[in-house]
Design a protein around this motif. Structure first.
Motif, PDB file in Angstrom:
ATOM      1  N   PHE A  44       0.891  -1.620  -0.162  1.00 16.11           N
ATOM      2  CA  PHE A  44      -0.192  -0.004  -0.131  1.00 16.11           C
ATOM      3  C   PHE A  44       0.543   1.138   0.243  1.00 16.11           C
ATOM      4  O   PHE A  44       0.928   2.920  -0.808  1.00 16.11           O
ATOM      5  N   ARG A  45       1.970   1.281   0.987  1.00 20.14           N
ATOM      6  CA  ARG A  45       2.813   2.477   0.469  1.00 20.14           C
ATOM      7  C   ARG A  45       3.605   2.758  -0.563  1.00 20.14           C
ATOM      8  O   ARG A  45       3.196   3.926  -1.115  1.00 20.14           O
ATOM      9  N   GLN A  46       4.045   1.701  -1.162  1.00 22.98           N
ATOM     10  CA  GLN A  46       4.840   1.636  -2.575  1.00 22.98           C
ATOM     11  C   GLN A  46       3.521   1.760  -3.433  1.00 22.98           C
ATOM     12  O   GLN A  46       4.386   3.062  -4.833  1.00 22.98           O
ATOM     13  N   MET A  76      -6.388   5.422  -7.711  1.00 23.80           N
ATOM     14  CA  MET A  76      -7.631   5.452  -7.215  1.00 23.80           C
ATOM     15  C   MET A  76      -8.332   4.233  -6.816  1.00 23.80           C
ATOM     16  O   MET A  76      -8.343   3.153  -5.833  1.00 23.80           O
ATOM     17  N   VAL A  77      -8.369   3.883  -7.924  1.00 22.00           N
ATOM     18  CA  VAL A  77      -8.922   2.020  -7.887  1.00 22.00           C
ATOM     19  C   VAL A  77      -8.412   1.373  -7.481  1.00 22.00           C
ATOM     20  O   VAL A  77      -7.953  -0.249  -6.886  1.00 22.00           O
ATOM     21  N   ALA A  78      -7.038   1.367  -7.985  1.00 24.26           N
ATOM     22  CA  ALA A  78      -5.544   0.769  -7.509  1.00 24.26           C
ATOM     23  C   ALA A  78      -5.491   0.197  -6.159  1.00 24.26           C
ATOM     24  O   ALA A  78      -4.919  -0.696  -5.004  1.00 24.26           O
ATOM     25  N   LEU A  79      -5.050   1.334  -5.432  1.00 26.94           N
ATOM     26  CA  LEU A  79      -5.166   1.778  -4.306  1.00 26.94           C
ATOM     27  C   LEU A  79      -6.729   1.017  -3.643  1.00 26.94           C
ATOM     28  O   LEU A  79      -6.329   0.371  -2.644  1.00 26.94           O
ATOM     29  N   ILE A  80      -8.090   1.493  -3.718  1.00 28.82           N
ATOM     30  CA  ILE A  80      -9.141   0.534  -3.157  1.00 28.82           C
ATOM     31  C   ILE A  80      -8.507  -0.718  -3.124  1.00 28.82           C
ATOM     32  O   ILE A  80      -9.006  -1.324  -2.765  1.00 28.82           O
TER      33      ILE A  80
END
Length: 130
Positions: A44-46, A76-80
């Motif tokens: 997630f940090r990456q 944003m979808v990738a973060l979700i």
């Protein structure tokens, strides 16, 4: 002897809060989740670091507003997806650290979802920029 309830429990009764109080607590829990992901999940940090590069780059790219919105949305979808993947992994680990075929399947599917999300980021950005 079995006692029966006079009023059935519903989901809203179990949540306890309503109105602005519920909204405040929901935001607080959401921020706790983001903090937990930042503290405990390297992936997630990456992705956050990647987002800190890609989102400003979307504003600098010579694209339309709609294209810019799509470029930011896929990031944003990738973060979700990573948050959901991390949640799946945490739930599986909560149950047991033992190796089990269903646990492996759940974790692998979460990982596959993240792979697809990252492929979508790359594909969308390449299609728009090239």
């Amino acid at each position: 002897m079995r006692m029966e309830r006079e009023e059935p429990l519903d989901g809203q009764a179990l949540k306890g809060r309503t109105g602005i109080s519920r909204l405040i607590y929901a935001v607080s829990h959401s921020l706790d989740g983001i903090k937990a992901a930042l503290m405990g999940e390297a992936a997630f940090r990456q992705l956050v670091c990647l987002s800190l590069v890609l989102i400003p780059a979307a504003f600098l790219a010579p694209v339309t507003k709609v294209e810019r919105a799509v470029m930011i949305a896929v990031v944003m979808v990738a973060l979700i997806v990573e948050l959901l993947n991390s949640a799946i992994e945490a739930a599986i680990d909560r149950i047991s650290y033992d190796i089990h075929p269903l646990s492996k399947r759940a974790k692998d599917m979460g990982s596959a979802a993240q792979f697809v999300a990252l492929a979508m980021v790359a594909l969308v950005w390449l299609m728009i920029l090239l």
